[in-house]
Structures are given as C-alpha cells and as structure tokens.
Design an enzyme around this catalytic site. Structure first.
Site, PDB file in Angstrom:
ATOM      1  N   ARG A  20      64.735  48.758  20.925  1.00  0.00           N
ATOM      2  CA  ARG A  20      65.785  48.304  20.037  1.00  0.00           C
ATOM      3  C   ARG A  20      66.612  49.510  19.236  1.00  0.00           C
ATOM      4  O   ARG A  20      67.751  49.419  19.059  1.00  0.00           O
ATOM      5  CB  ARG A  20      65.302  47.280  19.098  1.00  0.00           C
ATOM      6  CG  ARG A  20      64.788  46.175  19.576  1.00  0.00           C
ATOM      7  CD  ARG A  20      64.139  45.073  18.338  1.00  0.00           C
ATOM      8  NE  ARG A  20      63.207  45.819  17.756  1.00  0.00           N
ATOM      9  CZ  ARG A  20      62.807  45.641  16.622  1.00  0.00           C
ATOM     10  NH1 ARG A  20      63.461  44.777  15.740  1.00  0.00           N
ATOM     11  NH2 ARG A  20      61.895  46.277  15.907  1.00  0.00           N
ATOM     12  N   ASN A  38      63.958  41.818  19.427  1.00  0.00           N
ATOM     13  CA  ASN A  38      62.870  41.601  20.221  1.00  0.00           C
ATOM     14  C   ASN A  38      62.798  39.952  20.270  1.00  0.00           C
ATOM     15  O   ASN A  38      62.883  39.415  19.390  1.00  0.00           O
ATOM     16  CB  ASN A  38      61.443  42.190  19.492  1.00  0.00           C
ATOM     17  CG  ASN A  38      61.455  43.698  19.789  1.00  0.00           C
ATOM     18  OD1 ASN A  38      62.171  44.311  20.694  1.00  0.00           O
ATOM     19  ND2 ASN A  38      60.643  44.303  18.969  1.00  0.00           N
TER      20      ASN A  38
END
Length: 93
Positions: A20, A38
C-alpha cells in the site's frame, strides 16, 4: 490528454510487504488521484484516476509491486472518475 479511472485488485503476497505504501508513493509520483486499501481476503484494492498513459503505467507497475511482494494477479475494471484530490491510503476494507 485523455483521462481515465481504473479499479484494481492485486492478489498474491501483497499484504505485510509495504504494498500500500509503495502504491501511494508511485501514484503520487505519477500525479494520480484515487485510493488504496487492504482487503480482508488478503488482496490489495485501489482506484487510479488521471492521464490515461500514467494510469496504464501504474497498473503495469502493480504487476511487479515492491521488492518483497509476490503478485499472482491484477484484475482491472473501468471505474467512474470522481473528483478526488490527491491519492490516499484508506482503512482496511
């Protein structure tokens, strides 16, 4: 200059490896708008919006990811472009 927005789901070893944060850095470097988070199934989900060539380059980069990632698949779909400002990391979904 053509603009587009794409919804992406990246599967594989993509959580716990900085995916990320890497997406956020890469998207900001390309001046893309959108978000990344996520997912509870272990994948990473993102939306990239901006100049078509840069969005395609970002999707292609997701096939590799950061050094510790092992990407098994990248699924894409056209996403309606919205008035996002900048790129953000969203809470897990």
């Amino acid at each position: 200059m053509s603009r587009t927005a794409v919804h992406v789901i990246v599967e594989g070893r993509v959580q716990g490896v900085g995916f990320r944060a890497w997406v956020e850095r890469e998207a900001n470097a390309k001046q893309l708008a959108g978000w990344v988070r996520n997912r509870s199934d272990g994948s990473v989900e993102a939306v990239f919006a901006g100049e078509d060539t840069l969005v395609r380059a970002m999707v292609e980069a997701c096939h590799r990811g950061p050094r510790l990632a092992v990407v098994k698949s990248v699924k894409t779909a056209i996403h309606p472009e919205q008035d996002w400002t900048g790129f953000a990391m969203w809470p897990n979904g």
